[in-house]
Design a protein around this motif. Structure first.
Motif, PDB file in Angstrom:
ATOM      1  N   GLY A   1       0.833  -1.193   0.000  1.00 19.19           N
ATOM      2  CA  GLY A   1       0.000   0.000   0.000  1.00 19.19           C
ATOM      3  C   GLY A   1       0.873   1.251   0.000  1.00 19.19           C
ATOM      4  N   CYS A   2       0.246   2.399   0.218  1.00 19.78           N
ATOM      5  CA  CYS A   2       0.998   3.662   0.261  1.00 19.78           C
ATOM      6  C   CYS A   2       0.158   4.689   0.991  1.00 19.78           C
ATOM      7  CB  CYS A   2       1.306   4.144  -1.157  1.00 19.78           C
ATOM      8  SG  CYS A   2       2.253   5.685  -1.192  1.00 19.78           S
ATOM      9  N   SER A   3       0.823   5.544   1.765  1.00 14.76           N
ATOM     10  CA  SER A   3       0.071   6.508   2.581  1.00 14.76           C
ATOM     11  C   SER A   3      -0.141   7.833   1.864  1.00 14.76           C
ATOM     12  CB  SER A   3       0.828   6.756   3.892  1.00 14.76           C
ATOM     13  OG  SER A   3       2.095   7.291   3.581  1.00 14.76           O
ATOM     14  N   LEU A   4       0.416   7.997   0.671  1.00 14.80           N
ATOM     15  CA  LEU A   4       0.437   9.352   0.103  1.00 14.80           C
ATOM     16  C   LEU A   4      -0.798   9.716  -0.731  1.00 14.80           C
ATOM     17  CD1 LEU A   4       4.222   9.845  -0.636  1.00 14.80           C
ATOM     18  CD2 LEU A   4       2.915  10.378   1.406  1.00 14.80           C
ATOM     19  N   ASP A   5      -1.589   8.737  -1.049  1.00 15.02           N
ATOM     20  CA  ASP A   5      -2.927   8.970  -1.593  1.00 15.02           C
ATOM     21  C   ASP A   5      -3.001   9.871  -2.828  1.00 15.02           C
ATOM     22  OD1 ASP A   5      -5.602   8.462  -1.616  1.00 15.02           O
ATOM     23  OD2 ASP A   5      -6.145  10.094  -0.254  1.00 15.02           O
ATOM     24  N   CYS A   6      -2.160   9.636  -3.800  1.00 13.78           N
ATOM     25  CA  CYS A   6      -2.274  10.384  -5.056  1.00 13.78           C
ATOM     26  C   CYS A   6      -3.617  10.025  -5.703  1.00 13.78           C
ATOM     27  CB  CYS A   6      -1.111  10.054  -5.983  1.00 13.78           C
ATOM     28  SG  CYS A   6       0.483  10.470  -5.242  1.00 13.78           S
ATOM     29  N   SER A   7      -4.262  11.025  -6.288  1.00 15.03           N
ATOM     30  CA  SER A   7      -5.667  10.846  -6.663  1.00 15.03           C
ATOM     31  C   SER A   7      -5.870   9.872  -7.827  1.00 15.03           C
ATOM     32  CB  SER A   7      -6.268  12.203  -7.028  1.00 15.03           C
ATOM     33  OG  SER A   7      -5.580  12.719  -8.143  1.00 15.03           O
ATOM     34  N   PHE A   8      -4.806   9.598  -8.583  1.00  9.09           N
ATOM     35  CA  PHE A   8      -4.936   8.764  -9.788  1.00  9.09           C
ATOM     36  C   PHE A   8      -4.313   7.386  -9.594  1.00  9.09           C
ATOM     37  CE2 PHE A   8      -1.240  11.364  -9.543  1.00  9.09           C
ATOM     38  CZ  PHE A   8      -0.230  10.432  -9.711  1.00  9.09           C
ATOM     39  N   CYS A   9      -3.984   7.017  -8.346  1.00  7.19           N
ATOM     40  CA  CYS A   9      -3.179   5.805  -8.124  1.00  7.19           C
ATOM     41  C   CYS A   9      -3.956   4.762  -7.326  1.00  7.19           C
ATOM     42  CB  CYS A   9      -1.900   6.188  -7.392  1.00  7.19           C
ATOM     43  SG  CYS A   9      -0.927   4.766  -6.859  1.00  7.19           S
ATOM     44  N   SER A  10      -4.015   3.551  -7.858  1.00 12.48           N
ATOM     45  CA  SER A  10      -4.793   2.511  -7.182  1.00 12.48           C
ATOM     46  C   SER A  10      -4.123   2.056  -5.886  1.00 12.48           C
ATOM     47  CB  SER A  10      -5.037   1.320  -8.113  1.00 12.48           C
ATOM     48  OG  SER A  10      -3.831   0.701  -8.429  1.00 12.48           O
ATOM     49  N   THR A  11      -2.792   2.093  -5.848  1.00 15.33           N
ATOM     50  CA  THR A  11      -2.113   1.734  -4.588  1.00 15.33           C
ATOM     51  C   THR A  11      -2.503   2.725  -3.501  1.00 15.33           C
ATOM     52  OG1 THR A  11      -0.196   0.868  -5.770  1.00 15.33           O
ATOM     53  CG2 THR A  11       0.119   1.369  -3.462  1.00 15.33           C
ATOM     54  N   GLY A  12      -2.490   4.007  -3.851  1.00 16.84           N
ATOM     55  CA  GLY A  12      -2.848   5.049  -2.888  1.00 16.84           C
ATOM     56  C   GLY A  12      -4.248   4.829  -2.340  1.00 16.84           C
ATOM     57  N   LYS A  13      -5.144   4.369  -3.207  1.00 19.04           N
ATOM     58  CA  LYS A  13      -6.545   4.156  -2.774  1.00 19.04           C
ATOM     59  C   LYS A  13      -6.667   3.010  -1.766  1.00 19.04           C
ATOM     60  CE  LYS A  13      -7.789   7.508  -5.004  1.00 19.04           C
ATOM     61  NZ  LYS A  13      -7.552   8.611  -4.122  1.00 19.04           N
TER      62      LYS A  13
ATOM     63  N   MET B   1       4.568  -1.105  -5.900  1.00 21.78           N
ATOM     64  CA  MET B   1       3.743  -0.527  -4.840  1.00 21.78           C
ATOM     65  C   MET B   1       4.582   0.300  -3.876  1.00 21.78           C
ATOM     66  SD  MET B   1       1.365  -3.090  -2.806  1.00 21.78           S
ATOM     67  CE  MET B   1      -0.344  -3.289  -3.134  1.00 21.78           C
ATOM     68  N   GLY B   2       4.019   1.432  -3.456  1.00 22.59           N
ATOM     69  CA  GLY B   2       4.636   2.152  -2.350  1.00 22.59           C
ATOM     70  C   GLY B   2       5.511   3.319  -2.738  1.00 22.59           C
ATOM     71  N   GLU B   3       5.783   4.163  -1.750  1.00 25.38           N
ATOM     72  CA  GLU B   3       6.675   5.299  -1.940  1.00 25.38           C
ATOM     73  C   GLU B   3       8.024   4.940  -1.301  1.00 25.38           C
ATOM     74  OE1 GLU B   3       7.122   8.324  -3.429  1.00 25.38           O
ATOM     75  OE2 GLU B   3       8.996   8.147  -2.346  1.00 25.38           O
ATOM     76  N   PRO B   4       9.036   4.680  -2.138  1.00 23.25           N
ATOM     77  CA  PRO B   4      10.313   4.186  -1.590  1.00 23.25           C
ATOM     78  C   PRO B   4      10.919   5.100  -0.529  1.00 23.25           C
ATOM     79  CG  PRO B   4      10.446   4.537  -3.984  1.00 23.25           C
ATOM     80  CD  PRO B   4       9.025   4.731  -3.607  1.00 23.25           C
TER      81      PRO B   4
ATOM     82  N   THR C   1      10.045   8.669  -7.078  1.00 22.85           N
ATOM     83  CA  THR C   1       9.425   9.235  -5.879  1.00 22.85           C
ATOM     84  C   THR C   1       8.423  10.323  -6.242  1.00 22.85           C
ATOM     85  OG1 THR C   1       9.798  10.431  -3.802  1.00 22.85           O
ATOM     86  CG2 THR C   1      11.373  10.847  -5.579  1.00 22.85           C
ATOM     87  N   SER C   2       7.421  10.438  -5.386  1.00 22.61           N
ATOM     88  CA  SER C   2       6.428  11.491  -5.576  1.00 22.61           C
ATOM     89  C   SER C   2       6.946  12.812  -5.018  1.00 22.61           C
ATOM     90  CB  SER C   2       5.134  11.088  -4.879  1.00 22.61           C
ATOM     91  OG  SER C   2       5.410  10.842  -3.523  1.00 22.61           O
ATOM     92  N   GLY C   3       8.142  12.806  -4.451  1.00 18.29           N
ATOM     93  CA  GLY C   3       8.753  14.079  -4.058  1.00 18.29           C
ATOM     94  C   GLY C   3       8.840  14.329  -2.569  1.00 18.29           C
TER      95      GLY C   3
ATOM     96  N   ARG D   1      -0.817  -4.138 -10.379  1.00 22.48           N
ATOM     97  CA  ARG D   1      -0.455  -4.377 -11.776  1.00 22.48           C
ATOM     98  C   ARG D   1       0.015  -3.127 -12.512  1.00 22.48           C
ATOM     99  NH1 ARG D   1      -5.665  -3.600 -15.133  1.00 22.48           N
ATOM    100  NH2 ARG D   1      -7.063  -2.855 -13.517  1.00 22.48           N
ATOM    101  N   ARG D   2      -0.465  -1.965 -12.086  1.00 25.56           N
ATOM    102  CA  ARG D   2      -0.052  -0.775 -12.811  1.00 25.56           C
ATOM    103  C   ARG D   2       1.462  -0.615 -12.851  1.00 25.56           C
ATOM    104  NH1 ARG D   2       1.816   2.135  -9.801  1.00 25.56           N
ATOM    105  NH2 ARG D   2       1.669   1.794  -7.576  1.00 25.56           N
ATOM    106  N   SER D   3       2.110  -1.224 -11.874  1.00 21.37           N
ATOM    107  CA  SER D   3       3.552  -1.045 -11.773  1.00 21.37           C
ATOM    108  C   SER D   3       4.286  -1.381 -13.063  1.00 21.37           C
ATOM    109  CB  SER D   3       4.106  -1.888 -10.639  1.00 21.37           C
ATOM    110  OG  SER D   3       3.815  -3.237 -10.875  1.00 21.37           O
TER     111      SER D   3
HETATM  112 FE1  SF4 Z   1       1.356   8.335  -4.986  1.00 23.14          FE
HETATM  113 FE2  SF4 Z   1       3.349   6.653  -5.706  1.00 23.14          FE
HETATM  114 FE3  SF4 Z   1       2.007   6.298  -3.406  1.00 23.14          FE
HETATM  115 FE4  SF4 Z   1       0.766   5.831  -5.697  1.00 23.14          FE
HETATM  116  S1  SF4 Z   1       2.539   4.707  -4.918  1.00 23.14           S
HETATM  117  S2  SF4 Z   1      -0.055   6.959  -3.922  1.00 23.14           S
HETATM  118  S3  SF4 Z   1       1.684   7.388  -7.019  1.00 23.14           S
HETATM  119  S4  SF4 Z   1       3.302   8.050  -3.941  1.00 23.14           S
END
Ligand code: SF4
Ligand code: SAH
Length: 375
Positions: A115-127, A169-172, A203-205, A357-359
């Motif tokens: 998963g990922c905590s950063l919740d980018c609006s277009f990302c299924s992992t974030g969701k 998956m995830g924000e490294p 990275t998302s920054g 899978r998007r990866s």
């Molecule tokens: Fe955003 Fe990347 Fe996390 Fe997806 S995996 S929510 S794109 S930071």
């Protein structure tokens, strides 16, 4: 000693392995021996490490282990693509995909978190929200599994995995130390011996963590920008509210400055219909990136269930690309081959209810660039 308290040698860097052998009163040259068994030959059983004495093997069996992620599912397709669904401790699954780019290059897409905590609006992992960080053993374990599927490496010049992208998956950078340790193993000759230009962190920054990388590690950096101004970027990539575009570009340039000549940052830009794909966005992007040595990867949005966004038309994608090329940038668009991969990945995902899978799809564009660099 049970499995929980045994040291998993799979995730240890050379330095950590030396410390481990020091701590058990063994000579340091054991490090090279054991690391080669693990990473070059894919061995996970101490009995097979035949250049270790029998007492040492017995001792290692007592206190240590080489434990990779459990393979739940694997699929090797005729075109050379290999996919694995791996179960990590606690029962969660991650997906790892190896994609042949051409005769010489095979790129592995690796996950850093469940998963990922950063919740980018277009990302299924974030969701899916954040479940947990992967350990170094679980991260490098993905490379280990992929390489092992080709059998023992007898010729170290022939690498089954030639490139790695941290784009699963995830924000490294939200899992800093384990990701750094894993990347060190990817670069290390006793690990996977990959060239620094063929290991890419996306990275998302997370600005302070990019800052922290400076002087610590030398790998290729890809930045998920996705918008040319703070207002739009904060909507798509919420971490932008904390670390706005200018801060991000500044730290990227500082990172580049320490790496020496001819290095550049890859800017990832997911094109979403009507949201960030208009001519004014391209014009603004061209302007804002002027300050940075970079190349651009355009990623047509990949729809997933319950997402509100759409992928732009082919024309809109080409229009955006042309605008950036006209402005003097090197621009790649994810090739259509990614779609075949996605289709295959989709089936896999359906079977195991995993949503990574998007990866597989962003790799093409980034690694076309990385491969053209001289390693
Ligand atoms: Fe955003 Fe990347 Fe996390 Fe997806 S995996 S929510 S794109 S930071
Ligand atoms: N967390 C890291 C790395 C994993 S995501 C990052 O954000 O960079 C890898 C790339 O895929 C990123 O550029 C991400 O923004 C992009 N991405 C995520 N979901 C996407 C989607 N549905 N369509 C297209 N690109 C997407």
């Amino acid at each position: 000693m049970n499995a929980d308290t045994k040291t998993n040698l799979l995730g240890l860097t050379t330095q950590q392995m030396e410390t481990f052998f020091d701590s058990i009163g063994e000579k340091r040259f054991r490090t090279a021996q054991v690391m080669k068994w693990i990473h070059h030959y894919g061995v996970d059983n101490f009995d097979d490490m035949t250049n270790l004495s029998k007492p040492l093997r017995a001792k290692l069996k007592e206190i240590a282990e080489v434990r990779g992620p459990e393979i739940v599912y694997q699929d090797f397709s005729d075109d050379g693509t290999r996919k694995w669904v791996l179960k990590v401790d606690g029962g969660s699954c991650i997906e790892t995909v190896l994609i042949p780019m051409d005769e010489k290059r095979r790129t592995l897409c690796v996950s850093s978190q469940v998963g990922c905590s950063l919740d980018c609006s277009f990302c299924s992992t974030g969701k899916q929200g954040f479940q947990r960080n992967l350990t170094a053993a679980e991260i490098i374990g993905q490379v280990w599994v992929a390489q092992r599927s080709f059998g023992p490496r007898t010729d170290t010049a022939k690498r089954p995995v030639t490139n790695v992208v941290m784009m699963g998956m995830g924000e490294p950078l939200m899992n800093f130390e384990p990701v750094m340790a894993s990347m060190r193993l990817m670069l290390d000759d006793m690990g996977y011996g990959l060239s620094k230009r063929r290991v890419t962190l996306s990275t998302s920054g997370v600005v302070p963590q990019i800052e922290k990388m400076i002087g610590q590690i030398d790998v290729a950096l890809a930045i998920s920008l996705h918008a040319p101004n703070d207002e739009l970027r904060s909507e798509l990539v919420p971490i932008n509210q904390k670390y706005p575009i200018q801060q991000l570009l500044d730290v990227c340039q500082r990172y580049l400055d320490t790496l020496g000549d001819n290095r550049s940052i890859t800017i990832e830009y997911t094109l979403i219909a009507g949201v960030n794909d208009q001519p004014q966005h391209a014009a603004q992007l061209a302007k804002v990136l002027r300050q940075l040595d970079c190349k651009i990867n355009l990623i047509p949005f990949n729809p997933f269930p319950n997402s509100d966004y759409q992928r732009p038309s082919r024309n809109a994608i080409m229009r955006f690309q042309s605008a950036m090329v006209d402005a003097g940038y090197l621009v790649t668009v994810r090739s259509t081959r990614g779609d075949d991969i996605d289709a295959a990945c989709g089936q896999l995902v359906g079977q195991v209810m995993d949503r990574t899978r998007r990866s597989a799809k962003y790799i093409d564009a980034v690694q076309i660039d990385a491969g053209s660099d001289v390693g």
